[in-house]
Write a protein that holds these residues in place. Structure first.
Motif, PDB file in Angstrom:
ATOM      1  N   UNK A 169       0.814  -1.229  -0.023  1.00  0.00           N
ATOM      2  CA  UNK A 169       0.075   0.103  -0.212  1.00  0.00           C
ATOM      3  C   UNK A 169       0.986   1.213  -0.095  1.00  0.00           C
ATOM      4  N   UNK A 170       0.290   2.298  -0.718  1.00  0.00           N
ATOM      5  CA  UNK A 170       1.125   3.557  -0.659  1.00  0.00           C
ATOM      6  C   UNK A 170       0.682   4.281   0.545  1.00  0.00           C
ATOM      7  N   UNK A 171       1.446   4.791   1.245  1.00  0.00           N
ATOM      8  CA  UNK A 171       1.302   5.552   2.426  1.00  0.00           C
ATOM      9  C   UNK A 171       0.559   6.881   1.965  1.00  0.00           C
ATOM     10  N   UNK A 172      -0.433   7.566   2.638  1.00  0.00           N
ATOM     11  CA  UNK A 172      -0.803   8.797   2.287  1.00  0.00           C
ATOM     12  C   UNK A 172      -0.052   9.801   2.621  1.00  0.00           C
ATOM     13  N   UNK A 183       0.176   1.605   9.458  1.00  0.00           N
ATOM     14  CA  UNK A 183       1.298   1.659   8.774  1.00  0.00           C
ATOM     15  C   UNK A 183       2.704   1.141   9.853  1.00  0.00           C
ATOM     16  N   UNK A 184       2.420   1.432  10.968  1.00  0.00           N
ATOM     17  CA  UNK A 184       3.563   0.955  12.009  1.00  0.00           C
ATOM     18  C   UNK A 184       3.217  -0.478  12.516  1.00  0.00           C
ATOM     19  N   UNK A 185       2.003  -1.052  12.368  1.00  0.00           N
ATOM     20  CA  UNK A 185       1.678  -2.235  12.584  1.00  0.00           C
ATOM     21  C   UNK A 185       2.091  -3.250  11.346  1.00  0.00           C
ATOM     22  N   UNK A 186       2.104  -2.829  10.103  1.00  0.00           N
ATOM     23  CA  UNK A 186       2.468  -3.393   8.844  1.00  0.00           C
ATOM     24  C   UNK A 186       3.904  -3.673   9.123  1.00  0.00           C
ATOM     25  N   UNK A 187       4.586  -2.629   9.358  1.00  0.00           N
ATOM     26  CA  UNK A 187       6.066  -2.546   9.433  1.00  0.00           C
ATOM     27  C   UNK A 187       6.575  -3.574  10.655  1.00  0.00           C
ATOM     28  N   UNK A 188       5.989  -3.646  11.623  1.00  0.00           N
ATOM     29  CA  UNK A 188       6.245  -4.673  12.558  1.00  0.00           C
ATOM     30  C   UNK A 188       5.986  -6.095  12.268  1.00  0.00           C
ATOM     31  N   UNK A 189       4.877  -6.265  11.535  1.00  0.00           N
ATOM     32  CA  UNK A 189       4.256  -7.573  11.043  1.00  0.00           C
ATOM     33  C   UNK A 189       5.424  -8.203  10.274  1.00  0.00           C
ATOM     34  N   UNK A 190       5.955  -7.410   9.479  1.00  0.00           N
ATOM     35  CA  UNK A 190       6.606  -8.052   8.093  1.00  0.00           C
ATOM     36  C   UNK A 190       8.012  -8.298   8.683  1.00  0.00           C
ATOM     37  N   UNK A 191       8.333  -7.663  10.047  1.00  0.00           N
ATOM     38  CA  UNK A 191       9.841  -7.521  10.269  1.00  0.00           C
ATOM     39  C   UNK A 191       9.862  -8.651  11.425  1.00  0.00           C
ATOM     40  N   UNK A 192       8.868  -9.234  11.829  1.00  0.00           N
ATOM     41  CA  UNK A 192       8.898  -9.907  13.080  1.00  0.00           C
ATOM     42  C   UNK A 192       9.577 -11.201  12.371  1.00  0.00           C
ATOM     43  N   UNK A 193      10.201 -12.169  13.253  1.00  0.00           N
ATOM     44  CA  UNK A 193      10.667 -13.454  12.573  1.00  0.00           C
ATOM     45  C   UNK A 193       9.696 -14.397  12.700  1.00  0.00           C
ATOM     46  N   UNK A 194       9.861 -15.454  11.828  1.00  0.00           N
ATOM     47  CA  UNK A 194       8.843 -16.523  11.830  1.00  0.00           C
ATOM     48  C   UNK A 194       9.165 -17.494  12.953  1.00  0.00           C
ATOM     49  N   UNK A 276      -1.969 -14.697   5.812  1.00  0.00           N
ATOM     50  CA  UNK A 276      -1.627 -13.336   6.684  1.00  0.00           C
ATOM     51  C   UNK A 276      -2.374 -12.305   6.373  1.00  0.00           C
ATOM     52  N   UNK A 277      -3.834 -12.742   7.159  1.00  0.00           N
ATOM     53  CA  UNK A 277      -5.049 -12.022   7.157  1.00  0.00           C
ATOM     54  C   UNK A 277      -4.844 -10.591   7.745  1.00  0.00           C
ATOM     55  N   UNK A 278      -3.905 -10.597   8.839  1.00  0.00           N
ATOM     56  CA  UNK A 278      -3.446  -9.426   9.791  1.00  0.00           C
ATOM     57  C   UNK A 278      -3.009  -8.207   8.868  1.00  0.00           C
ATOM     58  N   UNK A 279      -2.021  -8.764   7.992  1.00  0.00           N
ATOM     59  CA  UNK A 279      -1.274  -7.904   6.738  1.00  0.00           C
ATOM     60  C   UNK A 279      -2.461  -7.165   6.025  1.00  0.00           C
ATOM     61  N   UNK A 280      -3.359  -7.808   5.340  1.00  0.00           N
ATOM     62  CA  UNK A 280      -4.413  -7.149   4.646  1.00  0.00           C
ATOM     63  C   UNK A 280      -5.492  -6.408   5.372  1.00  0.00           C
ATOM     64  N   UNK A 281      -5.557  -6.746   6.684  1.00  0.00           N
ATOM     65  CA  UNK A 281      -6.528  -5.928   7.609  1.00  0.00           C
ATOM     66  C   UNK A 281      -5.889  -4.636   7.676  1.00  0.00           C
ATOM     67  N   UNK A 282      -4.692  -4.780   7.869  1.00  0.00           N
ATOM     68  CA  UNK A 282      -4.132  -3.208   8.089  1.00  0.00           C
ATOM     69  C   UNK A 282      -3.687  -2.551   6.791  1.00  0.00           C
ATOM     70  N   UNK A 283      -3.392  -3.288   5.777  1.00  0.00           N
ATOM     71  CA  UNK A 283      -3.586  -2.541   4.684  1.00  0.00           C
ATOM     72  C   UNK A 283      -4.876  -1.879   4.250  1.00  0.00           C
ATOM     73  N   UNK A 284      -6.101  -2.473   4.535  1.00  0.00           N
ATOM     74  CA  UNK A 284      -7.325  -1.769   4.101  1.00  0.00           C
ATOM     75  C   UNK A 284      -7.132  -0.444   5.287  1.00  0.00           C
ATOM     76  N   UNK A 289      -9.978   2.470   5.143  1.00  0.00           N
ATOM     77  CA  UNK A 289     -11.306   1.637   5.453  1.00  0.00           C
ATOM     78  C   UNK A 289     -11.468   0.316   4.786  1.00  0.00           C
ATOM     79  N   UNK A 290     -12.069  -0.817   5.209  1.00  0.00           N
ATOM     80  CA  UNK A 290     -12.439  -1.822   4.657  1.00  0.00           C
ATOM     81  C   UNK A 290     -13.068  -1.747   3.587  1.00  0.00           C
ATOM     82  N   UNK A 291     -13.634  -0.880   2.799  1.00  0.00           N
ATOM     83  CA  UNK A 291     -14.510  -0.858   1.910  1.00  0.00           C
ATOM     84  C   UNK A 291     -13.855  -1.325   0.318  1.00  0.00           C
TER      85      UNK A 291
END
Length: 319
Positions: A169-172, A183-194, A276-284, A289-291
């Motif tokens: 997603x493009x940051x506004x 966006x902070x949540x997305x950054x933390x999500x993709x940075x955490x180790x598996x 990775x549902x959480x990624x898409x929730x945060x991206x929305x 918004x989720x629309x």
């Protein structure tokens, strides 16, 4: 023309006429922007009649916060051609881009501070740590790296680029506090180790050749677009053109036919794939918004349609 007998003036008179300090005139002269016509017998700087207009131009350029290097390019073009239009246009464009980035950074910092201020006091330390991990303006590079690791290996660069344009997603430029938090949540999500046992790749990636992966993601992009149109109309998942394209993307990539058995197996496989549902929730949330459908929500819509169709076919077969 200056009133002196030789048509020249000293540094003090030039500074006074231009409305700047003597120190400023000396700085421009020492940096080669304002050449001296000569020196007096006592070693004082003397400037020619063109110096006043040149100094006023320099002052105007510096008032717009153009760096000395840009001012030098503008003056050099004017000296060479008599018209500094192109160099001035380029310098202003560069400065506008830099200023825009700076303003975006300020808006992100303001929204981040509001996000911390508006949350309950007990949550502020944790929120501050989360938001503090994001630069201003924010970088999407960590998100792109995440997806490059997720996608099939050796996938063609053109296909990777097309997917990243949809998935990252493009940051506004003027975010709300909730968007900064997303966006902070997305950054933390993709940075955490598996985790050690955590699946990190869909099974379809395991056997995907470079060509097959390109076919798969090109087909998925079309299916997601079709599903997105249905989702914007608030339609429940149903069999149709979008689902057929979705299944065909997998069948083509795997080199098999689209049969009822294949569909039932694909539904089971996709249901078991890492999510990775959480990624898409945060991206929305970042999008406002989720629309607006995302590739993730479109995938879920299609999987729901596939699962319902497979279950219905199985019940009809058993009956």
């Amino acid at each position: 023309m200056f009133a002196s007998h030789d048509g020249l003036c000293g540094i003090g008179e030039l500074a006074e006429r231009a409305g700047v300090s003597v120190k400023t005139v000396r700085f421009y002269s020492d940096n080669g922007l304002l050449p001296e016509a000569s020196r007096s017998a006592g070693g004082h700087r003397r400037y020619g009649p063109d110096s006043l207009e040149r100094l006023r131009l320099i002052r105007s350029l510096r008032t717009m916060d153009l760096p000395v290097s840009a001012v030098r390019r503008v003056l050099a073009e004017q000296d060479a051609t008599g018209d500094a239009g192109r160099a001035l246009e380029d310098a202003v464009a560069v400065r506008l881009r830099a200023l825009g980035s700076h303003l975006t950074a300020l808006r992100w910092r303001e929204a981040a501070l509001r996000s911390v201020q508006e949350c309950p006091a007990a949550e502020r330390p944790a929120r501050l740590r989360l938001i503090g991990g994001v630069t201003a303006p924010p970088s999407t590079a960590p998100l792109a790296r995440f997806w490059r690791a997720w996608l099939p290996p050796r996938m063609p660069a053109r296909s990777v680029t097309a997917f990243l344009e949809a998935a990252v997603p493009r940051p506004p430029e003027d975010p709300e506090p909730s968007q900064v938090l997303a966006f902070a949540g997305l950054s933390a999500l993709v940075s955490r180790p598996c985790g050690g046992r955590e699946a990190t790749q869909p099974r379809a990636h395991e056997a995907a050749s470079p060509r097959a992966s390109a076919v798969l993601y090109a087909g998925l992009a079309q299916a997601y677009d079709l599903a997105g149109r249905e989702m914007r109309l608030n339609r429940e998942p149903y069999p149709g053109e979008a689902l057929d394209g979705f299944v065909d993307a997998y069948a083509s990539a795997l080199g098999t036919a689209d049969t009822p058995d294949f569909r039932r197996g694909l539904a089971r496989q996709l249901a078991a794939d890492p999510r990775i549902d959480r990624y898409w929730e945060l991206a929305a949330e970042l999008a406002g918004g989720p629309a607006e459908p995302t590739p993730g929500t479109a995938h879920d819509w299609l999987l729901a349609a596939l699962t319902a169709r497979s279950e219905a076919a199985l019940r009809a077969h058993d009956g």
